[in-house]
Write a protein that holds these residues in place. Sequence first.
Motif, PDB file in Angstrom:
ATOM      1  N   ALA A 157      37.232  26.204   9.969  1.00 17.90           N
ATOM      2  CA  ALA A 157      37.151  25.192  10.705  1.00 17.90           C
ATOM      3  C   ALA A 157      36.116  25.908  11.870  1.00 17.90           C
ATOM      4  CB  ALA A 157      38.415  24.903  11.358  1.00 17.90           C
ATOM      5  N   ALA A 158      36.085  27.191  12.087  1.00 14.68           N
ATOM      6  CA  ALA A 158      35.612  27.839  13.099  1.00 14.68           C
ATOM      7  C   ALA A 158      33.900  28.099  12.936  1.00 14.68           C
ATOM      8  CB  ALA A 158      36.106  29.074  13.697  1.00 14.68           C
ATOM      9  N   VAL A 159      33.596  28.034  11.438  1.00  9.53           N
ATOM     10  CA  VAL A 159      32.393  28.267  11.104  1.00  9.53           C
ATOM     11  C   VAL A 159      31.638  26.934  10.865  1.00  9.53           C
ATOM     12  CG1 VAL A 159      30.976  29.457   9.202  1.00  9.53           C
ATOM     13  CG2 VAL A 159      33.037  30.327  10.239  1.00  9.53           C
ATOM     14  N   PRO A 160      30.572  26.763  11.361  1.00  8.70           N
ATOM     15  CA  PRO A 160      29.852  25.490  10.924  1.00  8.70           C
ATOM     16  C   PRO A 160      29.488  25.269   9.858  1.00  8.70           C
ATOM     17  CG  PRO A 160      28.950  26.293  13.102  1.00  8.70           C
ATOM     18  CD  PRO A 160      29.938  27.455  12.604  1.00  8.70           C
ATOM     19  N   THR A 161      29.505  23.905   9.222  1.00  6.22           N
ATOM     20  CA  THR A 161      29.433  23.850   7.649  1.00  6.22           C
ATOM     21  C   THR A 161      28.024  24.394   7.140  1.00  6.22           C
ATOM     22  OG1 THR A 161      30.791  21.870   7.764  1.00  6.22           O
ATOM     23  CG2 THR A 161      29.205  22.075   5.920  1.00  6.22           C
ATOM     24  N   ALA A 162      26.962  24.345   8.118  1.00 10.81           N
ATOM     25  CA  ALA A 162      25.667  24.648   7.642  1.00 10.81           C
ATOM     26  C   ALA A 162      25.472  26.040   7.606  1.00 10.81           C
ATOM     27  CB  ALA A 162      24.724  24.180   8.747  1.00 10.81           C
ATOM     28  N   THR A 166      34.548  25.142  -2.227  1.00  9.69           N
ATOM     29  CA  THR A 166      33.297  25.406  -1.271  1.00  9.69           C
ATOM     30  C   THR A 166      32.668  26.851  -1.509  1.00  9.69           C
ATOM     31  OG1 THR A 166      34.683  24.317   0.370  1.00  9.69           O
ATOM     32  CG2 THR A 166      32.904  25.710   1.152  1.00  9.69           C
ATOM     33  N   LEU A 167      33.541  27.662  -1.793  1.00  8.08           N
ATOM     34  CA  LEU A 167      33.044  28.992  -2.019  1.00  8.08           C
ATOM     35  C   LEU A 167      31.829  29.027  -3.228  1.00  8.08           C
ATOM     36  CD1 LEU A 167      32.680  32.045  -1.504  1.00  8.08           C
ATOM     37  CD2 LEU A 167      34.572  32.314  -3.315  1.00  8.08           C
ATOM     38  N   TYR A 168      32.284  28.533  -4.290  1.00 10.17           N
ATOM     39  CA  TYR A 168      31.291  28.370  -5.561  1.00 10.17           C
ATOM     40  C   TYR A 168      30.152  27.647  -5.152  1.00 10.17           C
ATOM     41  CZ  TYR A 168      34.599  30.747  -8.503  1.00 10.17           C
ATOM     42  OH  TYR A 168      35.314  31.565  -9.411  1.00 10.17           O
ATOM     43  N   ARG A 169      30.120  26.467  -4.315  1.00  9.98           N
ATOM     44  CA  ARG A 169      29.015  25.797  -3.906  1.00  9.98           C
ATOM     45  C   ARG A 169      28.005  26.787  -3.181  1.00  9.98           C
ATOM     46  NH1 ARG A 169      32.545  21.363  -3.031  1.00  9.98           N
ATOM     47  NH2 ARG A 169      32.613  21.939  -0.369  1.00  9.98           N
ATOM     48  N   ARG A 184      28.079  28.364   6.314  1.00  7.68           N
ATOM     49  CA  ARG A 184      29.034  28.812   5.460  1.00  7.68           C
ATOM     50  C   ARG A 184      28.442  29.644   4.482  1.00  7.68           C
ATOM     51  NH1 ARG A 184      33.528  23.930   5.104  1.00  7.68           N
ATOM     52  NH2 ARG A 184      34.073  24.283   7.035  1.00  7.68           N
ATOM     53  N   VAL A 185      27.038  29.267   4.001  1.00  7.75           N
ATOM     54  CA  VAL A 185      26.571  30.009   2.955  1.00  7.75           C
ATOM     55  C   VAL A 185      26.052  31.455   3.765  1.00  7.75           C
ATOM     56  CG1 VAL A 185      24.107  29.278   3.803  1.00  7.75           C
ATOM     57  CG2 VAL A 185      24.370  29.780   1.287  1.00  7.75           C
ATOM     58  N   LEU A 186      25.788  31.381   4.917  1.00  4.54           N
ATOM     59  CA  LEU A 186      25.271  32.835   5.542  1.00  4.54           C
ATOM     60  C   LEU A 186      26.519  33.637   5.946  1.00  4.54           C
ATOM     61  CD1 LEU A 186      22.817  31.462   8.278  1.00  4.54           C
ATOM     62  CD2 LEU A 186      22.393  32.262   6.250  1.00  4.54           C
ATOM     63  N   GLN A 187      27.857  32.843   5.972  1.00  4.27           N
ATOM     64  CA  GLN A 187      29.236  33.712   6.205  1.00  4.27           C
ATOM     65  C   GLN A 187      29.438  34.445   4.779  1.00  4.27           C
ATOM     66  OE1 GLN A 187      32.487  30.991   6.050  1.00  4.27           O
ATOM     67  NE2 GLN A 187      33.811  32.696   6.818  1.00  4.27           N
ATOM     68  N   VAL A 188      29.231  33.566   3.662  1.00  6.04           N
ATOM     69  CA  VAL A 188      29.403  34.175   2.398  1.00  6.04           C
ATOM     70  C   VAL A 188      28.498  35.387   2.128  1.00  6.04           C
ATOM     71  CG1 VAL A 188      29.309  33.883  -0.004  1.00  6.04           C
ATOM     72  CG2 VAL A 188      30.345  32.414   1.273  1.00  6.04           C
ATOM     73  N   LEU A 189      27.298  35.382   2.503  1.00  6.36           N
ATOM     74  CA  LEU A 189      26.224  36.399   2.249  1.00  6.36           C
ATOM     75  C   LEU A 189      26.361  37.667   3.305  1.00  6.36           C
ATOM     76  CD1 LEU A 189      23.622  37.357   0.909  1.00  6.36           C
ATOM     77  CD2 LEU A 189      22.386  36.239   2.764  1.00  6.36           C
ATOM     78  N   ALA A 190      27.034  37.244   4.590  1.00  2.00           N
ATOM     79  CA  ALA A 190      27.379  38.414   5.399  1.00  2.00           C
ATOM     80  C   ALA A 190      28.453  39.247   4.805  1.00  2.00           C
ATOM     81  CB  ALA A 190      27.774  37.682   6.943  1.00  2.00           C
ATOM     82  N   VAL A 191      29.501  38.690   4.443  1.00  2.00           N
ATOM     83  CA  VAL A 191      30.644  39.299   3.908  1.00  2.00           C
ATOM     84  C   VAL A 191      30.219  39.969   2.736  1.00  2.00           C
ATOM     85  CG1 VAL A 191      32.871  38.962   2.445  1.00  2.00           C
ATOM     86  CG2 VAL A 191      32.209  37.585   4.896  1.00  2.00           C
ATOM     87  N   LEU A 192      29.320  39.829   1.992  1.00  2.00           N
ATOM     88  CA  LEU A 192      28.993  40.631   0.913  1.00  2.00           C
ATOM     89  C   LEU A 192      28.253  41.768   1.254  1.00  2.00           C
ATOM     90  CD1 LEU A 192      27.673  37.704  -1.904  1.00  2.00           C
ATOM     91  CD2 LEU A 192      29.587  39.334  -2.283  1.00  2.00           C
ATOM     92  N   ALA A 193      27.130  41.389   2.269  1.00  2.00           N
ATOM     93  CA  ALA A 193      26.528  42.632   2.763  1.00  2.00           C
ATOM     94  C   ALA A 193      27.419  43.371   3.443  1.00  2.00           C
ATOM     95  CB  ALA A 193      25.617  41.892   3.831  1.00  2.00           C
ATOM     96  N   GLN A 194      28.512  43.177   4.183  1.00  2.00           N
ATOM     97  CA  GLN A 194      29.236  44.275   4.926  1.00  2.00           C
ATOM     98  C   GLN A 194      30.350  44.810   4.202  1.00  2.00           C
ATOM     99  OE1 GLN A 194      30.842  41.472   8.094  1.00  2.00           O
ATOM    100  NE2 GLN A 194      28.819  41.228   9.079  1.00  2.00           N
ATOM    101  N   GLN A 195      30.663  44.514   3.240  1.00  2.00           N
ATOM    102  CA  GLN A 195      31.820  45.053   2.351  1.00  2.00           C
ATOM    103  C   GLN A 195      31.202  46.312   1.724  1.00  2.00           C
ATOM    104  OE1 GLN A 195      34.956  44.316   2.391  1.00  2.00           O
ATOM    105  NE2 GLN A 195      34.178  43.021   4.047  1.00  2.00           N
ATOM    106  N   GLY A 196      29.987  46.199   1.084  1.00  2.00           N
ATOM    107  CA  GLY A 196      29.455  47.490   0.514  1.00  2.00           C
ATOM    108  C   GLY A 196      29.683  47.774  -0.743  1.00  2.00           C
ATOM    109  N   LYS A 197      30.356  46.572  -1.424  1.00  2.00           N
ATOM    110  CA  LYS A 197      30.655  46.700  -2.875  1.00  2.00           C
ATOM    111  C   LYS A 197      30.583  45.168  -3.489  1.00  2.00           C
ATOM    112  CE  LYS A 197      35.491  46.196  -2.127  1.00  2.00           C
ATOM    113  NZ  LYS A 197      37.032  46.820  -2.557  1.00  2.00           N
ATOM    114  N   ALA A 198      30.411  45.214  -4.589  1.00  2.00           N
ATOM    115  CA  ALA A 198      30.744  43.882  -5.404  1.00  2.00           C
ATOM    116  C   ALA A 198      31.960  43.426  -5.220  1.00  2.00           C
ATOM    117  CB  ALA A 198      30.413  44.021  -6.848  1.00  2.00           C
ATOM    118  N   LEU A 199      32.280  42.030  -4.918  1.00  2.00           N
ATOM    119  CA  LEU A 199      33.418  41.388  -4.750  1.00  2.00           C
ATOM    120  C   LEU A 199      33.747  40.096  -5.651  1.00  2.00           C
ATOM    121  CD1 LEU A 199      33.338  41.167  -0.626  1.00  2.00           C
ATOM    122  CD2 LEU A 199      34.593  42.835  -1.882  1.00  2.00           C
TER     123      LEU A 199
END
Length: 249
Positions: free
Chosen positions: A8-13, A45-48, A15-30
Amino acid sequence: MSKSASPAAVPTADRVLQVLAVLAQQGKALSAAELMEHTGLARSTLYRQLARLKRWGFVLESDGYYAPGPLSLQLALGFDLASHLVRQARPGMVELSQQSHESVGLIVAVNDQAICLDMVESQHSLRCSFEKGRSVPLRAGASAKCVLAHLPEAARAAVLDSQWGPGTPERQAAQDELDAIRTAGFAVSAGEVDPGVWGCSVPLFGASRQAAGAITLMAPILRAQGQEQTLIRMAVVAAARISRQLVLH
């Protein structure tokens, strides 16, 4: 972005950047489950978002694990891609390069391009110019033809239609060549992309038995002459060894 803000705190538009940011920051495949935990997104939503990122080449999937993809690599050459495929392929690539004394690249298909994810350079002063982050159209050369030949049928047909036009003799000839590559288990070319360069590309398979990419052994034509069959055997053996690692891990 560990334990990310609630959806709810992340604008719908965004969310795709949120997923990319998580992948970049974790430093490993998830895995998808790990991404759901970090983003707080529902599975659908994640799969979309992942589908959009994969379509544009920002995310790479390997046997259910996700990492920053080839287009992210192109945005910043020199960035060490935290990918399951790269990690598992690297030791085999190094071994093949040391055995053959030639350069070895790791190649994947994204949209209509073959992109080099990683490269182990030959120690010879005369070597090939293909480099990490470089892309070429899925049209000519061993690397491009190998990854195109092993794409899912619908994706392969779409690329061929866009290149040659549906139903044309040129398209049929290209299809026949790709079928022969699938049967042989490798693709070979000489001078098709870079003048004076010979290459042999062999697909890599993960647990799903779908091709995850390919490794390409590259050498100057003058140095490869008379050694082609030996170099092909080395590349095939190395690809099989890397594929076993992909399956086991």
